[in-house]
Scaffold this motif. Structure first.
Motif, PDB file in Angstrom:
ATOM      1  N   ARG A   1      -8.996   3.118   0.385  1.00  0.00           N
ATOM      2  CA  ARG A   1     -10.170   3.004   1.236  1.00  0.00           C
ATOM      3  C   ARG A   1     -10.322   1.612   1.833  1.00  0.00           C
ATOM      4  NH1 ARG A   1     -16.020   3.448  -1.015  1.00  0.00           N
ATOM      5  NH2 ARG A   1     -16.912   2.452   0.779  1.00  0.00           N
ATOM      6  N   THR A   2     -10.647   1.582   3.109  1.00  0.00           N
ATOM      7  CA  THR A   2     -10.988   0.320   3.765  1.00  0.00           C
ATOM      8  C   THR A   2     -12.463   0.401   4.126  1.00  0.00           C
ATOM      9  OG1 THR A   2     -10.432   1.184   5.940  1.00  0.00           O
ATOM     10  CG2 THR A   2      -8.673   0.062   4.748  1.00  0.00           C
ATOM     11  N   GLY A   3     -12.969  -0.581   4.803  1.00  0.00           N
ATOM     12  CA  GLY A   3     -14.375  -0.570   5.191  1.00  0.00           C
ATOM     13  C   GLY A   3     -14.680   0.473   6.251  1.00  0.00           C
TER      14      GLY A   3
ATOM     15  N   ALA B   1      -3.650  -1.670  -3.386  1.00  0.00           N
ATOM     16  CA  ALA B   1      -2.634  -1.658  -2.327  1.00  0.00           C
ATOM     17  C   ALA B   1      -1.392  -2.432  -2.773  1.00  0.00           C
ATOM     18  CB  ALA B   1      -3.201  -2.259  -1.046  1.00  0.00           C
ATOM     19  N   ARG B   2      -1.605  -3.562  -3.423  1.00  0.00           N
ATOM     20  CA  ARG B   2      -0.463  -4.348  -3.920  1.00  0.00           C
ATOM     21  C   ARG B   2       0.330  -3.559  -4.957  1.00  0.00           C
ATOM     22  NH1 ARG B   2      -3.887  -9.449  -4.690  1.00  0.00           N
ATOM     23  NH2 ARG B   2      -3.818 -10.380  -2.627  1.00  0.00           N
ATOM     24  N   ASN B   3      -0.383  -2.848  -5.827  1.00  0.00           N
ATOM     25  CA  ASN B   3       0.302  -2.045  -6.847  1.00  0.00           C
ATOM     26  C   ASN B   3       1.141  -0.945  -6.206  1.00  0.00           C
ATOM     27  OD1 ASN B   3      -0.787  -3.579  -8.881  1.00  0.00           O
ATOM     28  ND2 ASN B   3      -2.432  -2.142  -9.363  1.00  0.00           N
TER      29      ASN B   3
ATOM     30  N   LEU C   1       3.726  -3.815   5.387  1.00  0.00           N
ATOM     31  CA  LEU C   1       2.738  -2.732   5.296  1.00  0.00           C
ATOM     32  C   LEU C   1       1.592  -3.109   4.361  1.00  0.00           C
ATOM     33  CD1 LEU C   1       5.101   0.376   5.050  1.00  0.00           C
ATOM     34  CD2 LEU C   1       3.509  -0.108   6.906  1.00  0.00           C
ATOM     35  N   VAL C   2       1.943  -3.674   3.215  1.00  0.00           N
ATOM     36  CA  VAL C   2       0.914  -4.049   2.238  1.00  0.00           C
ATOM     37  C   VAL C   2       0.041  -5.173   2.797  1.00  0.00           C
ATOM     38  CG1 VAL C   2       0.531  -5.063  -0.044  1.00  0.00           C
ATOM     39  CG2 VAL C   2       2.203  -3.238   0.235  1.00  0.00           C
ATOM     40  N   ALA C   3       0.656  -6.141   3.458  1.00  0.00           N
ATOM     41  CA  ALA C   3      -0.118  -7.249   4.029  1.00  0.00           C
ATOM     42  C   ALA C   3      -1.087  -6.736   5.096  1.00  0.00           C
ATOM     43  CB  ALA C   3       0.821  -8.294   4.625  1.00  0.00           C
ATOM     44  N   ALA C   4      -0.613  -5.805   5.919  1.00  0.00           N
ATOM     45  CA  ALA C   4      -1.484  -5.239   6.958  1.00  0.00           C
ATOM     46  C   ALA C   4      -2.649  -4.478   6.319  1.00  0.00           C
ATOM     47  CB  ALA C   4      -0.683  -4.322   7.869  1.00  0.00           C
ATOM     48  N   LYS C   5      -2.363  -3.742   5.266  1.00  0.00           N
ATOM     49  CA  LYS C   5      -3.418  -2.982   4.591  1.00  0.00           C
ATOM     50  C   LYS C   5      -4.422  -3.926   3.930  1.00  0.00           C
ATOM     51  CE  LYS C   5      -5.251   0.902   3.359  1.00  0.00           C
ATOM     52  NZ  LYS C   5      -5.679   1.916   4.313  1.00  0.00           N
TER      53      LYS C   5
ATOM     54  N   MET D   1      -9.804  -6.338   3.712  1.00  0.00           N
ATOM     55  CA  MET D   1     -10.646  -7.533   3.608  1.00  0.00           C
ATOM     56  C   MET D   1     -11.470  -7.794   4.870  1.00  0.00           C
ATOM     57  SD  MET D   1     -10.308  -8.284   0.547  1.00  0.00           S
ATOM     58  CE  MET D   1     -11.092  -9.849   0.272  1.00  0.00           C
ATOM     59  N   ALA D   2     -11.144  -7.109   5.977  1.00  0.00           N
ATOM     60  CA  ALA D   2     -11.934  -7.282   7.202  1.00  0.00           C
ATOM     61  C   ALA D   2     -13.324  -6.686   6.974  1.00  0.00           C
ATOM     62  CB  ALA D   2     -11.251  -6.595   8.369  1.00  0.00           C
TER      63      ALA D   2
END
Length: 186
Positions: A29-31, A118-120, A175-179, A184-185
């Motif tokens: 989930r993102t914002g 996401a990192r996991n 991909l992980v960095a973009a997610k 965090m946005a």
């Protein structure tokens, strides 16, 4: 199995790992609201559990609201219950035959939790890619042992597989960095 076959299958399996990561990251989930967030929800449809997308239209109303419109009015209550009981922490509101699912803003703590998730996922994909590299290298060693390939072929193949691995791991990191940035946005 030849060295070319080993390379081809390794490349395709690494590609599958990337696709699996993309699917898993889509569920994080993102914002913002995202219809794919509800893909993991299953609804009791006449005694069998089916994905939400098979019993309702799932669309975006705005940046923070998902609309779910069941194809049968009798399913509204079951769909709403399934969304509420999912582990996504969503609270749907029924408006007749339309169910609105507002996305609550995420706290900083929850954002960090999602980033960690996401990192996991990314790390699990990296492990899968590395395991595929190991399997490919072992298969080539077996060919050399069985005298079906030379040691030079083995070294070349191992170098090619390493390049594939590096390419896929770089893609996973991206991909992980973009997610993470998306999560965090605010």
């Amino acid at each position: 199995m030849t060295i070319a076959d080993i390379k081809k299958t390794t490349e395709s399996k690494m590609g599958q790992s990337i696709e699996a990561l993309k699917n898993n990251l889509a569920r994080v989930r993102t914002g913002r609201a995202n219809p794919s967030l509800l893909d993991s929800i299953h609804v009791d449809y006449y005694g069998s559990m089916v994905p939400l997308s098979q019993v309702a239209n799932v669309n975006l109303l705005d940046a923070r609201t998902i609309s779910v419109q069941p194809w049968e009015k009798s399913m509204s209550a079951k769909v709403e219950k399934a969304i509420r009981e999912s582990d996504l922490g969503l609270n749907p509101a029924s408006l007749g035959d339309l169910i609105r699912v507002p996305m609550p803003p995420m706290s900083e703590e929850r954002r960090k939790e999602m980033t960690k998730l996401a990192r996991n996922e990314g790390e699990a994909s990296k492990i899968a890619v590395r395991n595929l590299r190991r399997d490919a290298n072992e298969a080539v060693k077996k060919l050399v042992k069985d005298k079906e390939a030379s040691e030079d072929d083995q070294k070349r193949c191992e170098a090619d597989v390493q390049k594939m691995t590096d390419k896929h791991i770089t893609e996973i990191d991206a991909l992980v960095a973009a997610k993470e940035q998306d999560i965090m946005a605010v």
